[in-house]
Every structure is written in C-alpha cells, then in structure tokens.
Write a protein that holds these residues in place. Sequence first.
Motif, short mmCIF file in Angstrom:
data_model
loop_
_atom_site.label_atom_id
_atom_site.label_comp_id
_atom_site.label_asym_id
_atom_site.label_seq_id
_atom_site.Cartn_x
_atom_site.Cartn_y
_atom_site.Cartn_z
N VAL A 309 0.85 -1.20 0.00
CA VAL A 309 0.00 0.00 0.00
C VAL A 309 0.88 1.24 0.00
O VAL A 309 0.62 2.22 -0.70
N ALA A 310 1.97 1.19 0.79
CA ALA A 310 2.85 2.35 0.91
C ALA A 310 3.45 2.71 -0.44
O ALA A 310 3.67 3.88 -0.74
N ASN A 311 3.72 1.69 -1.27
CA ASN A 311 4.36 1.96 -2.55
C ASN A 311 3.34 2.26 -3.66
O ASN A 311 3.74 2.52 -4.79
N SER A 312 2.07 2.17 -3.33
CA SER A 312 1.07 2.36 -4.37
C SER A 312 0.96 3.82 -4.76
O SER A 312 1.35 4.72 -4.01
N ALA A 313 0.41 4.05 -5.94
CA ALA A 313 0.31 5.41 -6.46
C ALA A 313 -0.63 6.26 -5.62
O ALA A 313 -0.39 7.46 -5.43
N ALA A 314 -1.67 5.63 -5.08
CA ALA A 314 -2.65 6.39 -4.30
C ALA A 314 -2.00 7.06 -3.10
O ALA A 314 -2.31 8.21 -2.76
N VAL A 315 -1.06 6.36 -2.46
CA VAL A 315 -0.40 6.93 -1.29
C VAL A 315 0.66 7.94 -1.72
O VAL A 315 0.82 8.99 -1.10
N ALA A 316 1.35 7.65 -2.83
CA ALA A 316 2.43 8.53 -3.27
C ALA A 316 1.93 9.92 -3.62
O ALA A 316 2.67 10.89 -3.54
N ASP A 317 0.65 10.03 -4.03
CA ASP A 317 0.11 11.33 -4.41
C ASP A 317 -0.33 12.16 -3.22
O ASP A 317 -0.63 13.35 -3.37
N LEU A 318 -0.39 11.53 -2.03
CA LEU A 318 -0.90 12.25 -0.86
C LEU A 318 0.12 13.29 -0.40
O LEU A 318 1.31 13.17 -0.68
N PRO A 319 -0.34 14.32 0.29
CA PRO A 319 0.62 15.27 0.87
C PRO A 319 1.49 14.58 1.92
O PRO A 319 1.10 13.56 2.50
N ALA A 320 2.66 15.17 2.18
CA ALA A 320 3.66 14.52 3.03
C ALA A 320 3.13 14.19 4.42
O ALA A 320 3.49 13.18 5.01
N VAL A 321 2.25 15.05 4.95
CA VAL A 321 1.75 14.84 6.31
C VAL A 321 1.06 13.49 6.43
O VAL A 321 1.14 12.80 7.44
N LEU A 322 0.35 13.09 5.34
CA LEU A 322 -0.34 11.80 5.37
C LEU A 322 0.54 10.70 4.82
O LEU A 322 0.50 9.57 5.29
#
Lengths: 397, 295
Positions: A309-322
């Motif tokens: 999940v951490a490497n998925s695109a959905a997470v990569a697009d989130l702001p750094a705080v999340l």
Amino acid sequence: MSTVTDTATRATAPGAGGSAVHRLLRRWPVGLFVLLFLLPYCALEVPVLLDGPVGSAGSLQLLATCLLFGALATGYDLLLGRTGLLSFGHALYFAAGSYATNTMMQEAGLPFGLSVVLGLVFGVVLAVLLGSVSLRVTGIGFSMVTLAFAQAGSIVVARDPGGFTGGEEGRAVAAGFLPSSLVGIDNTANLYWITLAFLGLTLAVVHLTTHSPTGRVWEGIKENERRVEVLGLRPYAYKLVAFTVAGGLAALGGIVHLLLTGGSTPHTTSSEFTLSLLVMVVLGGSGTRWGPMLGGILYTWADHRLGDVANSAAVADLPAVLRVPLSQPLFLLGALFVIVVNVLPGGLAALPGRIREARAARRGAGKDARDAPAPDAPAPPDADTDTDTDTKERHTP
Amino acid sequence: MDTVVLLTLTGLGLGALYFLVASGLSLIFGLMDVLNFAHGALLSVGAYATWWAASGHLPGAGSGGLGFVLAVLFGVVVGTLAAIVLELVVVRPLYTRPREQVLATVGVSLAVPALLSGIWGTDPLTFPGPEALKSTVGVLGASVPANRLVLIAAAVLVWAGLKLFLDRTRHGLVVRAGVEDRAMVTALGIDVRKAFTLVFAIGGAAAALGGALGGLYFGSVDPGQGTSLLIFAFVVVVTGGMGSVTGAAVASVVIGLVQQFANYYTTAGLGDLAVVVLLAALLLVRPRGLTGRLA
C-alpha cells in the motif's frame, strides 16, 4: 478457561437450532484445518488479500509466513496469556532453533534430520538454562532480564563468531544441505504443509498443556502467585516448565522459518521481533485459544500488504503529512496496537462477546422501556450480567 | 596509564548516558509500576529535535557555542513535551491496568522510530556540534574526547538536581512517598496522578538530554539508537534496584566501566555480553538488585 471455549463456540453458532448441527459446528476447527490443507490446490483469485491465485508459490509463501507467526504467537501466549509471564526474550529461542540447525548442517556437516533434532534440543536446553536464571526475579524484573539475555544473543549473532552466523547478512542455507523436496519455488506447497503442521502441533500442545494439571497451576500463577505458594506448590518449577515448553515451540518455529526462508536472518534475534509477537498476541486476544493465532496471521499479513500500500500510487500522491505515516507499516501497526489496548481490552477475540453484549444491552434497554414504565428501571436481565462478568474475568490480567 | 584513563572516562561517559535514560525509567517504574518502553523513543525524539535545531532549522540555534546550547534546550523541551503527551494520552487512560500500560508504551516504542525513519530516513545522520566538543582534552596524560566530559558533567548535574528535588521539595517528597507506598499517599488525600505526569516529564527531559548528548557521543543519530540504549538502561535499572535514583547512578557507572574495559581488553562485543552475564550473576546472588528494592 471453559468460558473462553464456550464463547468461541457460541460465537460461531448463534442460536444453533438442532443438536446435530451444533455438534458439527463445534468441530469447525477440523473443517478449517482441512480447508487450509487443501489451499495449495486452489486456483481462486482473491484480489485484495493476495497478489496471485491462492495456490501460486508467492501466495503460499505469504500464507505460510502468516501461519508460522500465528503459531509463534500462540506459543508465546503460553507465557503471556496462560502463565502471566511477560517475556521480552522469546526471539532468542526462535533464533536459537534457526541458527543452531543451520550451523549443525553447514558447519558440522550433519544430515538434515539430525540437525533439526539437535537444533530443537539446543533451543530447549537454552530455555531451561536461561529460564532458570531469569525466573529468579518476578514481575517486570523478569521481563527485563529476558530482554537482556535476548540482547546478548543478538550481539553474539551480530559478532559472527567463527563465521557461523554470517553477522548482519544472516546465513543462507546452501543448496544441497536441505532435502530436494523442500527447496525451490515448485516445492512451496511442501513448506506450506510443514508450517500448517507446526501450527497444528502448537495449537495442540498449548491446548493439552493448559488443560493438564500443570496448566491449571499456570492459570493459578497468572491469577495470584502468592496463593499458589500458600497451597504448597512451588510456582518457580511450574513457570520453568511453561518457559521451556514455549521456548521449545519457538525453537521449532525457528527451524520452520529456516526452511521457509532458506536461511537465518539476524532480524529474528532483535527485541523488535519479540515485541511484534507481543503485539500479535495482544491484538488477537491474550489467553484465548484462537486469539493469538488470529493476531499473528493478521499482523503478518498486514505487515506485508501495508508495504505494498505504501508503494502504491494512491499513497504517493498524498501530501507529506499523510504519506509519511502511511508509508511506515510499523507506525500504523504500533498506533493500531495502542488503540486496541485502550479501546478493546481482550483483543479481537473479545470482539464477538462485546458485540453480543452491546446488542443484548440495547435489546434489554428497549424491553425495559416497553415493560417497565416506571422511571427506576429494573435490574438488567440475567443473560446480560452473565456475559458481563464473563468478559471481565477474561480481561483482567 | 593513559589508556586506562581514556577507557575510564569513556566508560564513565557511557555510564552517564545510561544514567540519563535509567534515572527516569527507574523513577517511573518505582512510582507507577510502569516499565516505560517508550523511553527509548523519548530519547530519539530529543536527539532528532536537537539535530533538527542544530542543523539550522530553528532560528538562533546552530551547531556552535550558544546556538548549540539553545538546540540542546530545544531538544530537551520537545522531549519533555513528548513525555507529558505520552503520559496524558497513552498511559493515563490505562491507570488501573499496569500490564496494559506497559503494552501501550510498547506500541509507542514501535511507532515512533518508524515515524522518525519515515520522515528522516533509516540511515544515520551526522550530528552537528561545536568544534570544541569534537576535539580532545588532555587529562592525566591521556587525550580524551571532550564530549565524554560534557556527558559526565551533565549526568552529575542531573543526579544532583534529582537528589535536591527528591530530598528538598514538596513534590519530591510526594514522589518518594509514592515510590514507597502509593496507596497510602492516595489515602492521605494527595493526588498522585499529578506526580505521575511530573515524573514522566522529568524522565522525558533526562532522556532527551541523553539523546542530545548521545548524538555528540556517537557522532550521529539514527531511529534505532534509543531502543538499543534502552536495553542497557533496563539492565542498569534492574541492577540498581528499581525506583532508586542512587542505585541507578551506581549501576550505570559500574556497567559503563565494565562494558568499556571488557570491550577493549577482550574482543569487541564481549563487553556487552559481560554486562548481561554480570546481571545474571547478580540476580543469582541478590534477586532484588544492588539496593535491595523490590524487583
């Protein structure tokens, strides 16, 4: 003890009508075991849970790791949930089994079967020796001493004495030392079955020992050690037995891990390893029959999948705080653990009971409102108070 | 001779570091029966906060002179706040369940290093510090790194401060009484929970100071540093007798020295083992630690 089993069966058979059905449902662990046994033949796709089909090598490897940790957590709970011993050195015996077998095979050149036996013996002897020292102190002192011993083991492994342990790199088993049926991707199913057998063995050992006279004394020690002493029993000896059995199971788990991963890794000696076992047990429900296993399986699965999940695109697009917290599985699991300890004492295994309790309370409240118009409502129905004391008994350490 | 002096001072420096962590642990355990596994995380928080401030992120703070003092102060304040938050948010709701309190701090000890490595990476970061502390000082013919002496001085100051606080102030009296018999203190109408927060704050401040000065000692910070120091701090706490600050002081000196000398005169790593063997031997002879406190 009986309350736990009762809740477990009641949970699976809500309002079971016929006694035959009921009896069949009581056997559900057997059914589950058969199902797990047949999984390598299953070509089903489970989109979110696993990457490939269930029977593929990758999925089986993940499943086997989950089962292995389920078994380890169950064995660890023999100390934590059954005897009330908070050991922080369980990783040591796990690693001892793995490294000793590895060394016997590759350094002493002993055959595989003998190495496994000697590795197990080494783990058990180590547990007896170190257990007899660390059990001299009680309570938190015991935890700290076991932690110190495990740390010593970790240092030894990291220092790589005589090139036996491979230091920080760990030590892979070279091809040719293991039976050919246990090597290679094609044989993952065999490893899976070995792990499943280990899980079955652990569950059986924990079940049998806790229901033996010794197991009753363990329960007594957990509840009140002073009273056990007053009864004329020596808690020390009983605790040492628990420590040794748990250590032996851990050593065997280490050997299974050695086969499963094809080597020994220094990570398994670290205190984080023991702490993750602790998290699994508490997450699932300490002192219950299935809780630790459930916690181990879920934790391991989450640890693997959260990395994806951490490497998925959905997470990569989130702001750094999340993004930063979400990319750290250990942070999520640690935070989840704190929440579970706070909100759900008794872990996941207590969840069905809690839901039933809440539902009964709501139903009871509704009935009270209808039956008794008087403002001072009567005492809650029997069933309600019953489950209440039930859960309390199980949760207070 | 100069080797012995150097080893002694380095061992004392390491012991000082252990004391900074162990004193808080020991007080928290003595008063609340909570083995604070998150203490290593507090140390890491202090170390990273100091590193952050000293790297020029905090206006006024820097890597040299007064700027560094300010950075260390900032680290200590952040560590103290983290400890107070930890006590209020994680430990306090579980007041009646000591076992669960320990478990909750275990969760924090896993989560915080993971978060730190998520933000700043798992690799060790070079720790900035004043040039004066990176140089060596001649002591009895041996050239000793100055940061050892700073650590020793800091630990002595913390020890003296704790002693004064415990012996001379009213709050210290409450803490001491709470360590002896918490139920009795509560029965006398004193709110012990205020003392809990206080003890956590003191422990967090000491650990954060240990983190900041440990950064100087090791020359770098990494997320796992706190956890590895914590284990030896546990050894110190058990050896010294739980709940006793003086016991922790004596034990940290002994353990720091044993570790340094054994590491130097035998193979590296054996000193760490020697400490554990020492602990086992002590427990066989005196199961209650050096000071005879209840373990």
